[in-house]
Design an enzyme around this catalytic site. Structure first.
Site, PDB file in Angstrom:
ATOM      1  N   TYR A 240      61.178  23.089  19.476  1.00 57.90           N
ATOM      2  CA  TYR A 240      60.756  23.837  18.291  1.00 57.90           C
ATOM      3  C   TYR A 240      60.771  25.321  18.637  1.00 57.90           C
ATOM      4  O   TYR A 240      61.670  25.773  19.342  1.00 57.90           O
ATOM      5  CB  TYR A 240      59.396  23.317  17.808  1.00 57.90           C
ATOM      6  CG  TYR A 240      59.099  23.671  16.383  1.00 57.90           C
ATOM      7  CD1 TYR A 240      59.981  23.320  15.355  1.00 57.90           C
ATOM      8  CD2 TYR A 240      57.960  24.386  16.042  1.00 57.90           C
ATOM      9  CE1 TYR A 240      59.730  23.670  14.037  1.00 57.90           C
ATOM     10  CE2 TYR A 240      57.691  24.733  14.728  1.00 57.90           C
ATOM     11  CZ  TYR A 240      58.584  24.374  13.735  1.00 57.90           C
ATOM     12  OH  TYR A 240      58.323  24.728  12.431  1.00 57.90           O
TER      13      TYR A 240
ATOM     14  N   LYS B 242      68.403  -2.782   5.498  1.00 52.84           N
ATOM     15  CA  LYS B 242      69.753  -2.270   5.704  1.00 52.84           C
ATOM     16  C   LYS B 242      69.778  -1.351   6.928  1.00 52.84           C
ATOM     17  O   LYS B 242      70.719  -1.369   7.729  1.00 52.84           O
ATOM     18  CB  LYS B 242      70.193  -1.496   4.460  1.00 52.84           C
ATOM     19  CG  LYS B 242      71.683  -1.445   4.264  1.00 52.84           C
ATOM     20  CD  LYS B 242      72.192  -2.733   3.663  1.00 52.84           C
ATOM     21  CE  LYS B 242      73.653  -2.650   3.317  1.00 52.84           C
ATOM     22  NZ  LYS B 242      74.116  -3.828   2.599  1.00 52.84           N
TER      23      LYS B 242
END
Length: 407
Positions: free
Chosen positions: A38, A93
């Site tokens: 970050y 999925k």
């Protein structure tokens, strides 16, 4: 069924709700790691991507990330249950993408069934992803949604209920025809169900060489023929001039029956009226268009496939979409085109003709399995799928000029 219900609910709820989660792919053990992950370090890839958007493939997970997006309007056999209720299917999925092809997934449930709103949502978030998998969207809306998004975006946009189903049907049919001694361009085909799966399957079969003049599509009102005035544009392309107007008429002398409609629409009489050595793909789930036990008792010259895992020759989309996307992502394809689908069909069909590895036999508790009437399509746990199908798809992408990277 109560045991299945209890087991399924427990599976989804415990020990942690849902079936997918995110993972961290870089070290985060030290303060230095965090300063790279970050601020301030993250500013560097931001600058690079700002200068060149293609750098997102180098510095982010975009290139291996697919969005599974649905509005919940046509979820499995459950119908229009809405976006949120469809979330377990979209998560499922994601499980299959990751398990079989190591493709990462965000599932996204869009709370609108307005075509324009849905397209706008997908278009505006597409930059996050390397590909878009549209899922469980009702016909005929799904055709327009897919077409327009394909035109707008430069990443693969793929509706699995159309093209994934079509790919596996075509692969299984090619092998069934081989066993029965028939040619695709010479057989009479009847397709029951003129929605997303039916239209896409016939599109792919005709691209592979099937004759439209020998193909009869049937919807809830009968055969699609030129005398009907109630057909949408997608059905009209398969309307033919014929005096066969009912399903029973269509089955007479047919070589191939493909069912993507509903349970028990095919009778034994219809089956017996088909040509010698017929092929029946009864894919309605969980109840096929005709019971396999009934069909096989009526015709000993029959090759039969279903969508169920408890019968031979399961036409299972997991053989298709993970590997199609794996191949497309590996070469950063701009789309998944017909030639890529055909490459997947040929790779799947060829693999089923090879000797079956022991690990596949062990996974299914079998002593023997070989190409023939009860084995026309590979099993999902065949590890060779991961190499063969994506490679064929990627090569087709390169050959047709839609790949950004070499194979």
């Amino acid at each position: 069924m109560s045991t299945l219900k209890e087991d399924a609910l427990k599976y989804h709820a415990e020990p942690r709700p849902g079936k997918i989660a995110t993972e961290i792919t870089k070290p985060t053990a030290t303060q230095r790691d965090l300063s790279l992950a970050y601020t301030p370090g993250v500013a560097e890839p931001v600058r690079e991507i700002h200068k060149d958007p293609e750098a997102a493939y180098k510095y982010t997970g975009k290139g291996n990330l697919v969005a599974v997006i649905s509005d919940g309007s046509a979820v499995l056999g459950l119908g229009n249950v809405g976006a949120l209720a469809g979330k377990p299917v979209m998560e499922g999925k994601g499980v299959l993408f990751k398990r079989f092809a190591d493709v990462d997934v965000f599932d996204i449930e869009v709370e609108t069934q307005d075509v324009e709103e849905f397209i706008t949502v997908v278009k505006n978030i597409a930059g996050t992803f390397g590909g878009i998998n549209l899922e469980d969207i009702s016909a005929p809306r799904c055709f327009e949604i897919e077409r327009r998004l394909q035109e707008m975006l430069d990443i693969p946009v793929f509706h699995d209920d159309q093209h994934g189903t079509a790919t596996i049907i075509a692969a299984g049919l090619m092998n069934a025809l081989e066993i029965q001694g028939k040619q695709l361009n010479d057989v009479n085909i009847v397709c029951v169900g003129a929605g997303a799966a039916g239209v896409a399957s016939m599109n792919l079969l005709t691209a592979l060489g099937a004759s439209k003049q020998k193909l009869l599509m049937v919807d809830s009102k009968g055969v699609l023929h030129t005398g009907r005035t109630d057909l949408n544009a997608f059905k009209r392309q398969y309307a033919v001039e014929t005096d066969k107007h009912t399903l029973a008429d269509a089955c007479r002398d047919a070589d191939v029956f493909i069912g993507v409609s509903g349970p028990n629409v095919m009778t034994v009489e219809m089956l017996n009226s088909m040509a010698d050595k017929p092929i029946v793909f009864a894919l309605s789930n969980p109840d096929p268009e005709i019971s396999p036990a009934l069909a096989l008792a009526a015709r000993d010259d029959l090759i039969m496939a279903t969508g169920r895992s408890d019968y031979p020759n399961q036409i299972n989309n997991v053989l298709g979409f993970p590997f199609l996307f794996r191949g497309a992502l590996d070469v950063r394809a701009r789309c998944i085109n017909t030639e890529m689908l055909k490459a997947a069909v040929n790779a799947l069909a060829a693999l089923a003709r090879e000797p079956v590895p022991q690990n596949v036999l062990d996974a299914y508790g079998l002593d023997k399995l070989e190409f023939g009437k009860d084995y026309i399509i590979p099993k999902p746990f065949d590890l060779r799928l991961r190499e063969r199908v994506p490679t064929a798809v990627a090569q087709a992408a390169v050959d047709t000029g839609v790949a950004r990277l070499p194979l």
